[in-house]
Design a protein around this motif. Structure first.
Motif, PDB file in Angstrom:
ATOM      1  N   ARG A  66       0.820  -1.219   0.000  1.00 61.04           N
ATOM      2  CA  ARG A  66       0.000   0.000   0.000  1.00 61.04           C
ATOM      3  C   ARG A  66       0.855   1.270   0.000  1.00 61.04           C
ATOM      4  O   ARG A  66       0.474   2.264  -0.614  1.00 61.04           O
ATOM      5  CB  ARG A  66      -0.919   0.027   1.231  1.00 61.04           C
ATOM      6  CG  ARG A  66      -1.888  -1.126   1.323  1.00 61.04           C
ATOM      7  CD  ARG A  66      -2.913  -0.919   2.439  1.00 61.04           C
ATOM      8  NE  ARG A  66      -2.306  -0.828   3.759  1.00 61.04           N
ATOM      9  CZ  ARG A  66      -2.423   0.227   4.573  1.00 61.04           C
ATOM     10  NH1 ARG A  66      -3.125   1.288   4.191  1.00 61.04           N
ATOM     11  NH2 ARG A  66      -1.858   0.221   5.778  1.00 61.04           N
ATOM     12  N   PHE A  67       1.970   1.247   0.711  1.00 54.73           N
ATOM     13  CA  PHE A  67       2.835   2.422   0.822  1.00 54.73           C
ATOM     14  C   PHE A  67       4.108   2.209   0.009  1.00 54.73           C
ATOM     15  O   PHE A  67       4.621   1.088  -0.088  1.00 54.73           O
ATOM     16  CB  PHE A  67       3.229   2.661   2.275  1.00 54.73           C
ATOM     17  CG  PHE A  67       2.129   3.144   3.172  1.00 54.73           C
ATOM     18  CD1 PHE A  67       0.792   3.130   2.782  1.00 54.73           C
ATOM     19  CD2 PHE A  67       2.430   3.617   4.445  1.00 54.73           C
ATOM     20  CE1 PHE A  67      -0.214   3.568   3.625  1.00 54.73           C
ATOM     21  CE2 PHE A  67       1.444   4.064   5.297  1.00 54.73           C
ATOM     22  CZ  PHE A  67       0.126   4.035   4.891  1.00 54.73           C
ATOM     23  N   THR A  68       4.644   3.316  -0.525  1.00 55.97           N
ATOM     24  CA  THR A  68       5.911   3.271  -1.246  1.00 55.97           C
ATOM     25  C   THR A  68       6.792   4.422  -0.787  1.00 55.97           C
ATOM     26  O   THR A  68       6.386   5.583  -0.861  1.00 55.97           O
ATOM     27  CB  THR A  68       5.686   3.389  -2.762  1.00 55.97           C
ATOM     28  OG1 THR A  68       4.841   2.331  -3.210  1.00 55.97           O
ATOM     29  CG2 THR A  68       7.023   3.303  -3.500  1.00 55.97           C
ATOM     30  N   ILE A  69       7.980   4.080  -0.313  1.00 55.38           N
ATOM     31  CA  ILE A  69       8.959   5.090   0.051  1.00 55.38           C
ATOM     32  C   ILE A  69       9.894   5.305  -1.125  1.00 55.38           C
ATOM     33  O   ILE A  69      10.267   4.357  -1.817  1.00 55.38           O
ATOM     34  CB  ILE A  69       9.746   4.671   1.320  1.00 55.38           C
ATOM     35  CG1 ILE A  69      10.638   5.806   1.820  1.00 55.38           C
ATOM     36  CG2 ILE A  69      10.551   3.397   1.073  1.00 55.38           C
ATOM     37  CD1 ILE A  69      11.289   5.530   3.174  1.00 55.38           C
ATOM     38  N   SER A  70      10.251   6.563  -1.358  1.00 54.69           N
ATOM     39  CA  SER A  70      11.177   6.866  -2.441  1.00 54.69           C
ATOM     40  C   SER A  70      11.966   8.112  -2.085  1.00 54.69           C
ATOM     41  O   SER A  70      11.591   8.852  -1.171  1.00 54.69           O
ATOM     42  CB  SER A  70      10.429   7.059  -3.769  1.00 54.69           C
ATOM     43  OG  SER A  70       9.542   8.157  -3.690  1.00 54.69           O
ATOM     44  N   ARG A  71      13.039   8.326  -2.814  1.00 54.94           N
ATOM     45  CA  ARG A  71      13.865   9.496  -2.563  1.00 54.94           C
ATOM     46  C   ARG A  71      14.295  10.111  -3.879  1.00 54.94           C
ATOM     47  O   ARG A  71      14.518   9.414  -4.853  1.00 54.94           O
ATOM     48  CB  ARG A  71      15.081   9.108  -1.721  1.00 54.94           C
ATOM     49  CG  ARG A  71      16.052   8.158  -2.380  1.00 54.94           C
ATOM     50  CD  ARG A  71      17.088   7.622  -1.383  1.00 54.94           C
ATOM     51  NE  ARG A  71      17.866   8.701  -0.794  1.00 54.94           N
ATOM     52  CZ  ARG A  71      18.593   8.563   0.317  1.00 54.94           C
ATOM     53  NH1 ARG A  71      18.630   7.406   0.955  1.00 54.94           N
ATOM     54  NH2 ARG A  71      19.281   9.587   0.779  1.00 54.94           N
ATOM     55  N   ASP A  72      14.418  11.436  -3.874  1.00 59.55           N
ATOM     56  CA  ASP A  72      14.939  12.184  -5.012  1.00 59.55           C
ATOM     57  C   ASP A  72      16.198  12.883  -4.518  1.00 59.55           C
ATOM     58  O   ASP A  72      16.121  13.891  -3.809  1.00 59.55           O
ATOM     59  CB  ASP A  72      13.902  13.188  -5.513  1.00 59.55           C
ATOM     60  CG  ASP A  72      14.338  13.896  -6.781  1.00 59.55           C
ATOM     61  OD1 ASP A  72      15.560  14.036  -6.992  1.00 59.55           O
ATOM     62  OD2 ASP A  72      13.476  14.341  -7.543  1.00 59.55           O
ATOM     63  N   ASN A  73      17.355  12.330  -4.864  1.00 64.91           N
ATOM     64  CA  ASN A  73      18.612  12.885  -4.355  1.00 64.91           C
ATOM     65  C   ASN A  73      18.928  14.243  -4.983  1.00 64.91           C
ATOM     66  O   ASN A  73      19.648  15.044  -4.391  1.00 64.91           O
ATOM     67  CB  ASN A  73      19.750  11.908  -4.600  1.00 64.91           C
ATOM     68  CG  ASN A  73      19.657  10.679  -3.716  1.00 64.91           C
ATOM     69  OD1 ASN A  73      18.985  10.682  -2.684  1.00 64.91           O
ATOM     70  ND2 ASN A  73      20.323   9.613  -4.117  1.00 64.91           N
ATOM     71  N   ALA A  74      18.393  14.514  -6.164  1.00 62.25           N
ATOM     72  CA  ALA A  74      18.618  15.820  -6.793  1.00 62.25           C
ATOM     73  C   ALA A  74      17.862  16.920  -6.057  1.00 62.25           C
ATOM     74  O   ALA A  74      18.296  18.082  -6.039  1.00 62.25           O
ATOM     75  CB  ALA A  74      18.198  15.779  -8.249  1.00 62.25           C
ATOM     76  N   LYS A  75      16.743  16.546  -5.442  1.00 62.83           N
ATOM     77  CA  LYS A  75      15.920  17.530  -4.729  1.00 62.83           C
ATOM     78  C   LYS A  75      16.055  17.425  -3.217  1.00 62.83           C
ATOM     79  O   LYS A  75      15.385  18.158  -2.479  1.00 62.83           O
ATOM     80  CB  LYS A  75      14.448  17.346  -5.112  1.00 62.83           C
ATOM     81  CG  LYS A  75      14.142  17.638  -6.569  1.00 62.83           C
ATOM     82  CD  LYS A  75      12.658  17.485  -6.862  1.00 62.83           C
ATOM     83  CE  LYS A  75      12.343  17.821  -8.308  1.00 62.83           C
ATOM     84  NZ  LYS A  75      10.892  17.674  -8.608  1.00 62.83           N
TER      85      LYS A  75
END
Length: 118
Positions: A66-75
């Motif tokens: 149900r949940f998804t963790i993600s990261r944007d290293n540029a931001k």
């Protein structure tokens, strides 16, 4: 200094979606492990999900699928996409950061409230 600022919380009906964001500053974000934690009313704080510097993720069983963790290293930003929300997801959600070699998370945001009504 390390600063973590969460946003995106609010109210939702069961079955709906919300996306939390955490803006990070004051450290080399791409090198750090990041996590989302939550504390519901009358409950202890629990780890919801974490993501390491290579993008590998883990989730607590109650949110898997149900949940998804993600990261944007540029931001320098961490996200938590929350789908199919349930009333039991109601909690204050916190973003946390740590050097990946550390066992505990020393850096925390102020939290953002998520309230799910059934």
């Amino acid at each position: 200094q390390v600063q973590l600022v969460e946003s995106g919380g609010g109210s939702a009906q069961a079955g709906q979606s919300l996306t939390l964001s955490c803006a990070a500053s004051g450290f080399t974000y791409s090198y750090y492990c990041m996590g989302w934690f939550r504390q519901g009313p009358g409950k202890e704080r629990e780890e919801v999900a974490r993501i390491d510097s290579l993008g590998r993720t883990t989730y607590v069983d109650s949110v898997k699928g149900r949940f998804t963790i993600s990261r944007d290293n540029a931001k320098n930003t961490l996200y938590l996409q929350m789908n199919s929300l349930k009333a039991e997801d109601t909690a204050m959600y916190y973003c946390a950061a740590k050097p990946c070699a550390m066992s505990r998370f020393p850096y925390w945001g102020q939290g953002t409230q998520v309230t799910v009504s059934s």
